[in-house]
Write an enzyme that holds these catalytic residues in place. Structure first.
Site, PDB file in Angstrom:
ATOM      1  N   ALA A   1     -57.880  45.862 -15.231  1.00 13.69           N
ATOM      2  CA  ALA A   1     -57.021  46.760 -16.000  1.00 13.69           C
ATOM      3  C   ALA A   1     -55.961  45.967 -16.744  1.00 13.69           C
ATOM      4  O   ALA A   1     -55.659  46.250 -17.915  1.00 13.69           O
ATOM      5  CB  ALA A   1     -56.366  47.782 -15.067  1.00 13.69           C
ATOM      6  N   TYR A   2     -55.400  44.965 -16.086  1.00 12.42           N
ATOM      7  CA  TYR A   2     -54.369  44.153 -16.729  1.00 12.42           C
ATOM      8  C   TYR A   2     -54.926  43.428 -17.952  1.00 12.42           C
ATOM      9  O   TYR A   2     -54.250  43.325 -18.994  1.00 12.42           O
ATOM     10  CB  TYR A   2     -53.802  43.138 -15.731  1.00 12.42           C
ATOM     11  N   GLN A   3     -56.138  42.939 -17.865  1.00 12.79           N
ATOM     12  CA  GLN A   3     -56.714  42.150 -18.949  1.00 12.79           C
ATOM     13  C   GLN A   3     -57.420  43.006 -19.995  1.00 12.79           C
ATOM     14  O   GLN A   3     -57.975  42.476 -20.956  1.00 12.79           O
ATOM     15  CB  GLN A   3     -57.676  41.106 -18.365  1.00 12.79           C
TER      16      GLN A   3
END
Length: 407
Positions: free
Chosen positions: A315-317
């Site tokens: 999700a962060y990337q």
């Protein structure tokens, strides 16, 4: 003072003939939380050992005055050691039975300065017999580099625990056998494989979970109970492995020092990862799925690895995932200087959450953290060690887990 001064101080005051008491100053020790104690807490059993003149109950509140030099700042005072013993003088039920050091001069003393909260403090007493004049030299670590130098010599100094150290080769306190605590493993309870190869931290954590399932306890209480249990397990395994070698003796001083250094480095490695691994177990028990709801030791940005990302590294990337739904949690046993290390660990996340076991910070330190975008997460059991003005702005681990469930 130059940094070399600490090295010289350690060489001078960590040597045979002296007894060292080391602790991290809590908000109760300093004036950070308004507790108004007369001085840092030192157990009476230790004070009786270094100031035997006050270890008596035949008179009311025996005391002794002695010179105490805080060489790190510097500061010099005549300090009073007093044994409050009215439990033995007419108040058997409600009377006091404790020893204190007093006459530090209030906030003017570096030991009581709120900004010293969380710092490692070394008290070096010279050995005395009853009737001799005691004396003490103190060093308060002024930054993380000094703390690292100290812990390289005596091992980790963790919040809420103290270290007693002597440099005598014959029977150093490093190998002192403690009374058996509740999670202490007897020899026949230690897995055979652990006796030949010291177990990794993950295995000791799993054993702590087994011994302290803590069903029904909130995450904060569960975490603190397991950390205490894990420490006892570690000590029992260390005792089983190292004590036979200690009792056999050493062919040379170099051989002794090499063994001692191995033990100290192992203790530092455990202290460095203990809270992180226990936190991971708590997250899993709270039905957060690793890889889906959180990532442990992921790479957020090139060369940057926060302890935990929420909901996941993927999700962060993903540029399409909203920044507002991302969280990170850094885990540091102490945060006095080290909190700045988390500021650049995840570029997309503005507010950095930091879980710590440090027992208090000054209002000034907390204000600087808050203005830099750091939100402290503190187990509920130690929140009372923080100043009243700070406590409403702290987040418990249970509250943080509740927030990340919504992501």
């Amino acid at each position: 003072m130059a940094l070399a001064d600490l090295t010289d101080w350690l060489d001078e005051f960590l040597k045979p003939g002296r007894i060292i008491f080391a602790k991290r100053l809590s908000g109760n020790d300093t004036l950070a939380n308004g507790s108004h104690q007369a001085g840092p807490y030192i157990p009476k059993e230790f004070l009786f050992r270094v100031i035997p003149a006050i270890n008596r109950t035949d008179i009311l509140n025996p005391d002794a005055w002695f010179d105490l030099a805080i060489d790190s700042h510097p500061d010099f005072r005549k300090v009073r050691a007093i044994y409050y013993n009215n439990r033995f003088h007419g108040k058997p039920k409600g009377g006091r039975n404790e020893a204190r050091l007093t006459n530090f001069g209030g906030a003017a003393s570096p030991l009581l300065d709120p900004d010293s909260t969380g710092a490692v403090a070394l008290f070096s007493f010279r050995r005395v017999e009853a009737g001799e004049q005691p004396g003490c030299h103190v060093w308060i670590a002024r930054h993380a580099t000094e703390e690292d130098l100290i812990e390289d010599r005596i091992g980790p100094v963790e919040p809420g625990r103290y270290v007693v150290w002597t440099a005598d080769v014959v029977q150093p306190d490093l190998f002192r056998v403690p009374e058996r605590p509740s999670c202490w493993l007897a020899d026949d309870e230690i897995p055979e494989g652990w006796k030949t190869s010291f177990p990794p931290g993950t295995e000791i954590v799993r054993k702590a979970v087994e011994l302290r399932p803590c069903d029904g306890l909130e995450p904060d209480a569960r975490l603190l109970r397991r950390l205490a249990c894990e420490y006892e397990i570690f000590q029992s395994v260390e005792h089983a492995i190292e004590l036979p070698a200690i009792l056999r003796g050493f062919e040379s001083l170099d051989a002794f020092l090499k063994r001692a250094q191995t033990i100290l480095q192992r203790r530092k490695a455990r202290a460095g990862r203990s809270l992180e691994l226990q936190t991971r177990e708590i997250l899993i028990e709270e039905r957060l799925i690793e890889g889906t709801h959180f990532s442990h030791q992921p790479e957020s940005d090139p060369g940057k690895r926060p302890d935990f990302l929420f909901p996941s590294q993927a999700a962060y990337q993903n540029p399409g995932f909203p920044d507002s739904r991302l969280r990170m949690l850094a885990v540091k046993t102490t945060c006095r200087d080290r909190w700045r290390q988390v500021l650049n660990e995840a570029d997309r996340i503005r507010r950095k959450h930091l879980l710590t076991l440090q027992e208090g910070v000054s209002e000034g330190q907390f204000r600087e953290m808050h203005e830099s975008g750091v939100q402290l997460v503190v187990p509920s059991g130690i929140i009372r060690a923080y100043p009243d003005a700070v406590q409403p702005h702290l987040q418990t681990l249970e509250s943080f887990i509740g927030d990340v469930r919504l992501l």
